[in-house]
Design an enzyme around this catalytic site. Structure first.
Site, PDB file in Angstrom:
ATOM      1  N   GLU A 667      36.561  69.923  64.373  1.00 42.08           N
ATOM      2  CA  GLU A 667      35.115  69.837  64.444  1.00 42.08           C
ATOM      3  C   GLU A 667      34.738  68.465  63.888  1.00 42.08           C
ATOM      4  O   GLU A 667      35.527  67.863  63.129  1.00 42.08           O
ATOM      5  CB  GLU A 667      34.486  70.911  63.538  1.00 42.08           C
ATOM      6  CG  GLU A 667      34.553  72.312  64.074  1.00 42.08           C
ATOM      7  CD  GLU A 667      33.691  72.500  65.307  1.00 42.08           C
ATOM      8  OE1 GLU A 667      32.484  72.268  65.232  1.00 42.08           O
ATOM      9  OE2 GLU A 667      34.236  72.884  66.362  1.00 42.08           O
ATOM     10  N   LYS A 682      34.053  81.925  65.420  1.00 40.38           N
ATOM     11  CA  LYS A 682      34.599  82.261  66.736  1.00 40.38           C
ATOM     12  C   LYS A 682      34.847  83.755  66.882  1.00 40.38           C
ATOM     13  O   LYS A 682      34.505  84.351  67.914  1.00 40.38           O
ATOM     14  CB  LYS A 682      35.905  81.493  66.967  1.00 40.38           C
ATOM     15  CG  LYS A 682      35.673  80.012  67.196  1.00 40.38           C
ATOM     16  CD  LYS A 682      36.984  79.269  67.300  1.00 40.38           C
ATOM     17  CE  LYS A 682      36.747  77.803  67.562  1.00 40.38           C
ATOM     18  NZ  LYS A 682      37.951  77.000  67.368  1.00 40.38           N
TER      19      LYS A 682
END
Ligand code: ADP
Ligand code: ASP
Ligand code: MG
Length: 814
Positions: A667, A682
């Site tokens: 990220e 997620k």
């Protein structure tokens, strides 16, 4: 006999007049010819402008008239041999003086009647026809100029007089029976009343003049020469992708023109249809083009419809109230009232409950309508049986037309669903019993979008244009742009999708281009763009109101995720690589999903889990087909998988993490990955898509990161990891000693989820998971013992971009 009408652009200047003179020269060889001409392009408007200025006592009318005179004088000088100019020039000057005198009268009196307006604007056709006649003469084409006012008789309804056909036909028949000429030039548009006053046939009325003459003289053909190569499937100014209609029935042409196809003035068809005279619409700038044939056979379009048209400046007036139910006579009174006030009704709908009648009229009539209707129903309004007339403004009518519609079912369904998917709100609907026309009343701001959407829907051989607004042009965004560019031709050819990026933003700048940003040079364009203001970016997207719009979020930004709801409410699909929204508070996630359903668009975020892998799509397919997900087990962090696959205690842990960041797997903030937070997001997204209303608090994170590593900046984070090397080494050594691998595993079962580092045995599905791969195991009612497995590269800019791309295609094809 053949009748040819040339419109304003065809006689706009000397060059164009010369061009049509050549067309006429060729046509006369085929037989007796009548030529009808409009005023030079723009002259009618200019004359009206002068009259209106004079009425306001504004002397500027004089210079406007000078402009009118100059255009005609210039045309004469450029067209005619010097020897033939003088009598024509003095005729033009005389007419211009007459116009000046009338305007002076208006100026002095401050009064301008409809009658005087007709008098003034009629000079446009008088002058243009005189010039054309002289030009033909100078080319050796003997012709007779005839004043249409002597032949066409109307009532005294100035501005748009009604033709008295019995008187007119007699005069025309008589005229042609007495003359020996074979070429005639007539001014279009003008006529006279029985009392001899000058009238006009309504704006665009020269077409009508041609048709009246053609019908009365039993012409073999009527040709309308204009500036487009025929009638098109939609207004060429609104739809780039329009197509020529090679042939069309009188009724279809009439419907299209009544509903706004300006290429033919609506009353034109009636007289020629009654005599079965074929009409050709031809282009004087491209005479070799075939044009459109209007005759008595239906169009042979593959589509059920032959064209789409629109009229702006519409107002809906509605009469509503319980007092109307079951009592006959209300509609009769309403329509009588409107007719007595000379208000033309364009469209009517009545709800089956008889509780309301809704009528579309031109907005110029709205004040009058309101006052006469409220007066006519004053008693019912006072006694609360009816509400005062309700008025809705800024509307337009969009109509689809075709004789073949009656043989096809589902046309209206197709029409309304295409409009609905694009957020076009339909205010009223009307379908004629002939089933030749379905009309909808919509907001004027939506007209261009609606017509294009319908055009794409009904003329399928053409492509569908998809308009993307992309935020975020970093690692993934850049790849996405490159892939879009690379696949452009493929998508156009194979999926008939023309995908264009019409808006783009990074964290500093934004640009828009309705014609599509050049994807080869987007960087330069963006660098010189306007300063980014997110609310402005969203506002512009909504205001642009382009069809098939898709908002693509390739950022990781919280504020960008906050824009989704207002965009979805405009039926703009959202494709998010950004996980913030789908992993935000459950209520916002749910709201976005519901909005997408309500506004017939999509909210897609496949790349939120497993980058380009088809994880969410697979899960959605399972759930939609009735399967129940009982358990999900997954390795969902490409970063963590990469880190634990590459860390063997020899190279510092921090260095391996840095490598993952440098190679673009993490990220933007790598702490989100290392802390396990990204994996929590997620698994939460997967659980939600499986039907759970799970929140972050329901997920347990067995983090392997020491406390010291999760404080401070990204720089501090790397330093802290270096200091904690012994901790990471110990984790590795313990697993290695037991012959196991370290994997950061996410698990969901029974509404609860957890994430954490686990020792993985060589026999487990997760053991052979290399590089930055992800794996997801779905245990469902159908996949009980052996799970459904999705496995593959779960990070990386290229695959993520392709996942976003796939979502874009999904959104484009709804
Ligand atoms: P003229 O001055 O020759 O009478 P008009 O301006 O009245 O020409 O009409 C021609 C114009 O009509 C075209 O230039 C085009 O922009 C417009 N138009 C609107 N709808 C259609 C359509 N369906 N097919 C062709 N032209 C159309
Ligand atoms: N000159 C008139 C108008 O502009 C008539 C026509 O062009 O057909 O409306
Ligand atoms: Mg016209």
């Amino acid at each position: 006999m053949q009748v040819l009408k040339f419109g304003g652009t065809s006689v706009e200047n000397a060059i164009n007049i010369g061009r049509i003179a050549d067309i006429i020269k060729e046509t006369v060889t085929k037989g007796k010819t009548v030529v009808v001409v409009s005023a030079m392009g723009g002259i009618t408007d200019t004359l009206l402008k002068a009259a209106n200025l004079a009425a306001k006592a504004d002397e500027a009318y004089k210079s406007v008239l000078e402009e009118v005179e100059k255009r005609h004088i210039d045309a004469v000088k450029d067209l005619m041999p010097v020897t033939g100019q003088s009598s024509l020039l003095s005729m033009i000057k005389k007419m211009c003086n007459d116009i000046g005198d009338i305007c002076n009268g208006i100026f002095l009196l401050g009064e301008l009647s409809e009658r005087t307006k007709d008098r003034i604007i009629g000079f446009g056709e008088l002058m243009s026809s005189k010039i054309l006649s002289a030009k033909l003469q100078s080319m050796g084409l003997e012709n007779e100029w005839k004043d249409s006012r002597e032949l066409i008789t109307t009532d005294g309804n100035f501005g748009k007089a009604t033709v008295d056909f019995s008187a007119t036909n007699k005069k025309i028949e008589k005229y042609f029976s007495e003359t020996g000429s074979s070429l005639f030039v007539f001014p279009g548009f003008i006529a006279s009343s029985k009392e001899g006053e000058h009238t006009t046939l309504g704006r665009g009325g020269s077409d009508y003049t041609g048709a009246i003459i053609a019908a009365a003289a039993n012409a073999a053909v009527f040709e309308v020469w204009t500036d487009v190569s025929g009638m098109m499937t939609a207004d060429p100014r609104l739809v780039k992708n329009k197509k020529l209609i090679p042939q069309i029935s009188y009724q279809e042409a009439m419907e299209l023109s009544h509903f706004g196809a300006k290429v033919i003035y609506p009353p034109t068809i009636q007289p020629v249809m009654s005599k079965n005279i074929p009409v050709w619409v031809k282009n004087s700038f491209a005479p070799e083009d075939k044009g459109t044939l209007i005759h008595n056979e239906p169009s042979k379009s593959e589509s059920a419809i032959c064209g789409i048209s629109s009229i702006n400046h519409i107002v809906l007036i509605s009469l509503e109230g319980s007092g109307m139910v079951g009592i006959p006579g209300f509609s009769k009174r309403l329509f009588e009232t409107l007719a007595n006030a000379n208000i033309n009704v364009i469209l009517i709908t009545q709800s089956s409950s008889e509780h309301s009648i809704c009528v579309a009229i031109e907005d110029v009539n709205v004040k009058k309508a309101k006052s006469v209707v409220d007066k006519a129903f004053a008693y019912e309004i006072e006694t609360n049986k009816l509400q005062p007339l309700i008025v809705e403004k800024d509307l337009s009518i969009v109509a689809v037309v075709g004789d073949n519609m009656k043989n096809h079912s589902g046309i209206s369904g197709k029409m309304f669903s295409a409009l609905g998917k694009n957020g076009v709100n339909i205010r009223a609907i009307s379908q004629g019993s002939s089933e030749r026309n379905i009309s909808t009343v919509i907001g004027t701001a939506d007209v261009k979008k609606a017509i294009n959407v319908l055009h794409e829907e009904f003329f399928e051989t053409t492509y569908k244009e998809v308009n993307l607004f992309i935020t975020g042009v970093g690692n993934v965004g850049k790849r996405l742009l490159a892939q879009l560019q690379q696949q452009h031709a493929y998508l156009l050819k194979n999926l008939l999708l023309k995908i264009r990026v019409v808006g783009m933003a990074n964290s500093k700048k934004m640009i828009f281009n309705d014609n599509g940003i050049n994807l080869q040079h987007w960087q330069e364009a963006l660098d010189t763009g306007d300063e980014l203001k997110l609310d402005k970016f969203s506002e512009i997207i909504r205001q642009r109101n382009l069809r098939n719009s898709v908002f693509v979020d390739v950022t990781a930004n919280d504020n960008v995720a906050k824009l989704y709801d207002e965009l979805l409410q405009k039926s703009i699909s959202v494709v998010a690589c950004n996980k913030v929204a789908a992993s935000s508070d459950y209520n916002y996630y749910k709201k976005l999903k519901d909005l997408a359903t309500e506004f017939s668009c999509l909210f897609l975020f496949e790349t939120n889990v497993g980058a380009g892998l088809p994880v969410i799509g697979t899960l959605n397919d399972l759930v939609r087909s009735g399967d129940v997900v009982n358990k999900i087990q997954a390795v969902l962090s490409g970063t963590l998988n990469f880190v634990f696959n590459n860390y063997d205690g020899k190279r510092p842990f921090a260095e391996v993490v840095k490598q993952a960041q440098d190679e673009g797997y993490t990220e933007p903030d790598p702490r989100l990955d290392l802390s396990g937070k990204d994996v929590m997001r997620k698994i939460m997204i997967l659980a939600r898509e499986a039907g759970s209303d799970i929140q972050m608090d329901d997920i347990t994170n067995h983090s392997f990161m020491p406390e010291s590593c999760v404080k401070g900046s990204v720089g501090d984070f790397y330093k802290a990891m270096a200091n904690e090397e012994a901790h990471f080494k110990k984790l590795y050594d313990e697993a290695a000693a037991a012959g196991k691998k370290l994997k950061f595993v996410a698990q969901y079962e029974n509404g609860k989820a957890s994430v954490g580092l686990q020792h993985i045995d060589p026999s487990h599905d997760f053991y052979h998971l290399y590089g930055k791969d992800n794996i997801v195991l779905f245990y469902t009612n159908r996949y009980v013992d052996q799970p459904l497995v999705v496995k593959g590269a779960g990070a990386g800019a290229e695959v993520t971009a392709s996942g976003v791309f796939a979502d874009i295609i999904r959104a484009a094809r709804i």
